[in-house]
Design an enzyme around this catalytic site. Structure first.
Site, PDB file in Angstrom:
ATOM      1  N   ASP A   1       0.846  -1.203   0.000  1.00  0.00           N
ATOM      2  CA  ASP A   1       0.000   0.000   0.000  1.00  0.00           C
ATOM      3  C   ASP A   1       0.880   1.253   0.000  1.00  0.00           C
ATOM      4  OD1 ASP A   1      -2.010   1.795   0.355  1.00  0.00           O
ATOM      5  OD2 ASP A   1      -2.759   0.950   2.235  1.00  0.00           O
TER       6      ASP A   1
ATOM      7  N   GLY B   1      -5.104   3.556  -7.996  1.00  0.00           N
ATOM      8  CA  GLY B   1      -5.318   3.858  -9.411  1.00  0.00           C
ATOM      9  C   GLY B   1      -4.445   4.971  -9.947  1.00  0.00           C
ATOM     10  N   GLU B   2      -3.449   5.398  -9.148  1.00  0.00           N
ATOM     11  CA  GLU B   2      -2.619   6.527  -9.590  1.00  0.00           C
ATOM     12  C   GLU B   2      -1.858   6.176 -10.868  1.00  0.00           C
ATOM     13  OE1 GLU B   2      -0.128   7.544  -6.303  1.00  0.00           O
ATOM     14  OE2 GLU B   2      -1.793   8.408  -5.159  1.00  0.00           O
TER      15      GLU B   2
ATOM     16  N   ASP C   1     -10.549   4.018  -1.288  1.00  0.00           N
ATOM     17  CA  ASP C   1     -11.228   2.996  -0.488  1.00  0.00           C
ATOM     18  C   ASP C   1     -12.738   2.999  -0.680  1.00  0.00           C
ATOM     19  OD1 ASP C   1      -8.659   2.957   0.413  1.00  0.00           O
ATOM     20  OD2 ASP C   1      -9.187   2.887   2.532  1.00  0.00           O
TER      21      ASP C   1
END
Ligand code: GAL
Length: 660
Positions: A409, A453-454, A474
Site C-alpha cells: 500500500d 489507481g494513480e 477505499d
C-alpha cells in the site's frame, strides 16, 4: 336552533378541526430547521461520515472565502434523503466544494442535484473549490421525499463538499433525515447445494517452476468427499481426503511454460463427478482473481491473531472455503513498533500477534493461505513501520513465516522521493523493488498493489508483476461509494487479463465497521446483488471485508453461488465490455471460456423497472438459452431480445449459451 346552540356547535367544530389538524398547521406559523440539526448520520457518501457545522477537517465551513456557521459537509459522491409531509415550503442552501480542497486534491469539480419525489428539480453547474458556489432557493410545497445529491465530475470521489446554511421552512411535521426508504427484501436467490459432489473453485492454477504448490481442490456435497486427480505429474501429491495438492515441479533453469491437463474427480456416498483442470507451470501465478478475506473493512487497526484465527475457522465452518474462498489476509496493524536493532527484521506487535509462523501453519493446515500488508514508504497508512529500505529483508521474513499474499500500500512513499508530483518512473519504482524482493524468495506470493489507481496503474501494473492493483480509493458500504467504484471502471476494464486484475477494493457485505464497532452493510439487498455481480463480471479480486463470525443466511447465499463465482474465476479472464451505460442503467458483458456470454443488466434508477437489450446489441446472432445465474435456472430462449424486470439498484445476471 337557538343562537347559543349555534355558537356551541361552531366551537365544537373548531375544536374538532384543531385536534384533527396538527397544531402547527392550525396555527399556520411557518417554522424553519437547519439540516445540520437533523440526523446527518444517515447521509450516504463516498468516504467517512458527514459532519455538522464543521467541514471534514473539523474547520469552519468555508466556501469561496465566506465562513458559514451552519450547514453540513460530505465526501462526494453523497446523498442526503429528507422525508417531508407535503407541507414544507422552501429549501435554502449554498452548495459548493470546500475551499480547503483547492490545495488538497487539486480542483475537482462536482455537480449538485436536488430531486423531489424522484423528479430532478435542480442541477447546479460544475462547482469548483474556491471559485464557484451555488445559492439555491426552491419552493418544495407538496414534496414528500427530497434528495440532495453531489457527484464528482468524471466519477472522482472524496471531494469535500458543503451544504452551507441548508435549511427548510415548513408548516407540518418537522423534516426528518433518513436512509433512503427501501422496501427491498433480503431474498436468498442462491439454491442450496445438493448432496451430490460438485467441484467448485478455479479451473486453472499457475505455479512458478520450482516453487512449492499450495492449492486445494474444493467441492460441495455431502461429506466426506474423496478427491482423485488423473494425469498427476511426478513431484506432486494429492491428499485424497482434503483435496490438498502439494509438491513442486520443474527446475529453475527450465524456460518453457508447461500446461498439465489434469482431470479432477470428487466422489461421495451419493456419486462421482469430474472436471478438467489446468495446472500451468511456468512464470505466472494468480491466474484467476484472489478470493478470500481481508481484515480491514471490519477490524481496521484493531486486528489481532484471535480475529485472524476466527476468520480462518469460519471460512471452513461456514462452508465458504468449499466454494473457493481461500485467502486469510491481514491488513495494516500487525507490525511491531521498531525493527530488531541487530537483524533489522520487522517483527509483529507482540500484544496482538505472538507468532506469525505459527499462525501461518494454523491457516495452512486448514487448506487456506495467509496474506500480509506493508507499504513501500517509511510508514503504512495506519502509521506503522513500512518496508522502505528493507524490502529484501521483509520479503524474506514473510516467506520464512509462510506468507502467500502481499498487499503493498503506497501510503507515505511519496514523501521519500525527490520529485513531486511523482513521475511515471517514481510510480513504478517502489513496486519494482518489491517485485524483485518477492521473486527472490522463491515462494509464490500473490502481489497485490494498492496505490488507488494513480498514474493509470491498469496500463502498467502487469509490467511490475502485479497480480492485481487497486483502481480507486477505499470503498465504504454505501450505494454512492459502491456504485461510483463499480460503474467507474470503463477506462481500466480493457486491461484485465489472466494473472493481472483491476482490484475494485474489498467487499462491503455482511458486518463491517473499520473498528471494533460493526454494523450490517448499509447496502440494500438488491445493491448487494449488484455489488457481487459487478465484481464477478469485472474479474476483481473478491476479498470479504466482514466479520465472518457473524454471517447471516442472506450474506452466505450471496457468497456461495458457484455459477456467479465461476464468472469471476473464468480461466479466459476476458475483460468485461460495456454495452450501454447511463445514469439510469448499465449493461455489461463478459465472454466466458466455453463461448457463452455473461450479461449483467443493472438498474441504477430510483424505482424497479424493465431493462431490455437485443441479442444483436450484445454482439450475438442466432438462438440462445438464457440462464438466470443467481437462481441457477434456465429461463427460456431468445434470438431477438431479453427483457428483465429489475429492482431499484438491482441486477439480473444472466448467461447466454448458443442453442445447439
Ligand atoms: C489504505 C488502503 C486500505 C487499508 C488502509 C490500511 O490506504 O486503501 O485498504 O489497507 O490503507 O492503513
Amino acid at each position: 336552533m337557538t343562537k347559543s346552540t349555534k355558537l356551541r356547535l361552531l366551537l365544537a367544530l373548531l375544536i374538532g378541526l384543531s385536534s384533527w389538524f396538527s397544531p402547527d398547521l392550525f396555527a399556520q406559523t411557518a417554522q424553519s430547521v437547519y439540516l445540520d440539526d437533523l440526523d446527518i448520520s444517515s447521509v450516504q457518501q463516498g468516504w467517512a461520515s458527514a459532519t455538522a457545522r464543521k467541514n471534514l477537517r473539523n474547520k469552519p465551513i468555508t466556501l469561496g472565502g465566506k465562513v458559514y456557521e451552519r450547514g453540513f459537509c460530505t465526501h462526494a459522491p453523497s446523498e442526503a434523503v429528507i422525508i417531508l409531509d407535503g407541507k414544507a415550503l422552501t429549501f435554502h442552501a449554498v452548495v459548493g466544494v470546500e475551499d480547503i480542497n483547492a490545495d488538497l486534491a487539486g480542483v475537482k469539480p462536482v455537480i449538485a442535484t436536488i430531486i423531489a419525489d424522484k423528479k430532478v428539480i435542480y442541477t447546479s453547474s460544475q462547482l469548483i473549490s474556491g471559485k464557484s458556489q451555488a445559492t439555491i432557493d426552491l419552493p418544495i410545497k407538496g414534496v414528500k421525499l427530497l434528495e440532495l445529491q453531489i457527484e464528482g465530475v468524471g466519477g472522482y470521489s472524496h471531494t469535500h463538499t458543503s451544504w452551507a446554511d441548508a435549511s427548510i421552512t415548513y408548516l407540518g411535521a418537522k423534516p426528518q433525515m433518513v436512509p433512503y426508504p427501501s422496501d427491498d427484501k433480503a431474498e436468498i436467490l442462491t439454491p442450496k447445494p445438493g448432496p451430490a459432489p460438485r467441484i467448485t473453485g478455479p479451473k486453472v492454477f499457475g505455479v512458478r517452476r520450482g516453487s512449492p504448490i499450495l492449492f486445494r481442490f474444493t467441492a460441495t456435497g455431502t461429506k466426506p468427499i474423496k478427491f482423485a486427480v488423473k494425469n498427476l505429474p511426478e513431484g506432486l501429491f494429492l491428499d485424497a481426503n482434503t483435496g490438498q495438492l502439494t509438491g513442486s515441479l520443474g527446475s529453475p533453469w527450465n524456460i518453457i511454460t508447461l500446461t498439465c491437463n489434469l482431470e479432477v474427480e470428487a466422489s461421495n456416498a451419493v456419486g462421482t463427478t469430474s472436471r478438467n483442470f489446468k495446472l500451468v507451470v511456468g512464470d505466472k501465478i494468480g491466474l484467476t482473481p484472489a478470493m478470500g478475506w481481508n481484515s480491514w473493512n471490519c477490524w481496521a487497526m484493531t486486528i489481532d491473531e484471535q480475529k485472524v484465527r476466527a476468520a480462518a475457522d469460519q471460512l471452513v465452518n461456514t462452508g465458504l472455503a468449499d466454494h473457493g474462498w481461500s485467502f486469510v489476509n491481514i491488513d495494516d496493524g500487525w507490525e511491531a513498533a521498531d525493527r530488531d536493532s541487530v537483524t533489522g527484521i520487522l517483527g509483529t506487535d507482540q500484544i496482538k500477534f505472538k507468532d506469525m509462523k505459527n499462525l501461518a501453519d494454523y491457516v495452512h493446515n486448514k487448506g487456506l493461505k495467509l496474506g500480509i500488508y506493508s507499504s513501500p514508504g517509511k510508514w503504512t497508512c495506519g502509521k506503522r513501520l513500512g518496508s522502505l529500505g528493507h524490502e529484501v529483508l521483509d520479503a524474506q521474513t514473510w516467506a520464512a513465516w509462510g506468507i502467500d499474499y502481499l498487499k503493498y500500500d503506497k501510503c507515505s512513499f511519496s514523501a521519500a522521493i525527490p520529485v513531486s508530483p511523482p513521475t511515471h518512473y517514481w510510480h513504478q519504482f517502489p513496486y519494482q523493488v518489491m517485485q524483485k524482493a518477492l521473486r527472490g524468495t522463491k515462494r509464490d506470493i500473490i502481489y497485490s498493489m494498492c496505490q488507488y489507481g494513480e498514474d493509470q496503474v491498469w496500463k502498467w501494473g502487469h509490467e511490475v508483476d502485479g497480480n492485481s492493483w487497486r483502481t480507486t480509493d477505499d470503498i465504504i458500504d454505501t450505494w454512492a461509494s459502491m456504485r461510483n467504484i463499480g460503474f467507474g471502471q470503463r477506462e481500466a476494464m480493457p486491461y484485465t487479463k489472466a494473472g493481472h486484475f483491476n482490484d475494485m477494493d474489498m467487499l462491503v457485505v455482511g458486518q463491517v465497521g473499520w473498528s471494533d464497532k460493526l454494523h450490517p452493510s448499509r447496502l440494500t439487498p438488491s445493491e448487494q446483488y449488484t455489488h457481487i455481480s459487478l465484481w464477478c463480471l469485472l474479474s476483481s479480486p473478491l476479498l470479504l471485508g466482514c466479520d465472518l463470525t457473524k454471517l447471516d443466511d442472506f450474506t452466505l447465499g450471496l457468497l456461495t453461488n458457484d455459477e456467479v463465482l465461476d464468472i469471476n474465476q473464468d480461466p479466459a479472464a476476458n475483460p468485461a465490455k460495456v454495452i450501454r451505460q447511463s445514469a439510469q442503467e448499465a449493461i455489461y458483458t463478459k465472454t466466458l471460456e466455453d463461448g457463452s456470454l455473461a450479461v449483467g443488466l443493472f438498474n441504477l434508477d430510483y424505482d424497479a423497472k424493465s431493462i431490455k437489450v437485443s441479442v444483436a446489441d450484445l454482439g450475438l446472432s442466432g438462438k440462445y438459452i438464457i440462464r438466470d445465474l443467481w437462481r441457477q435456472k434456465d429461463t427460456g430462449t431468445t434470438s431477438k431480445e431479453i427483457t428483465c424486470r429489475i429492482n431499484r439498484h438491482g441486477v439480473a445476471l444472466l448467461s447466454l449459451r448458443k442453442q445447439p
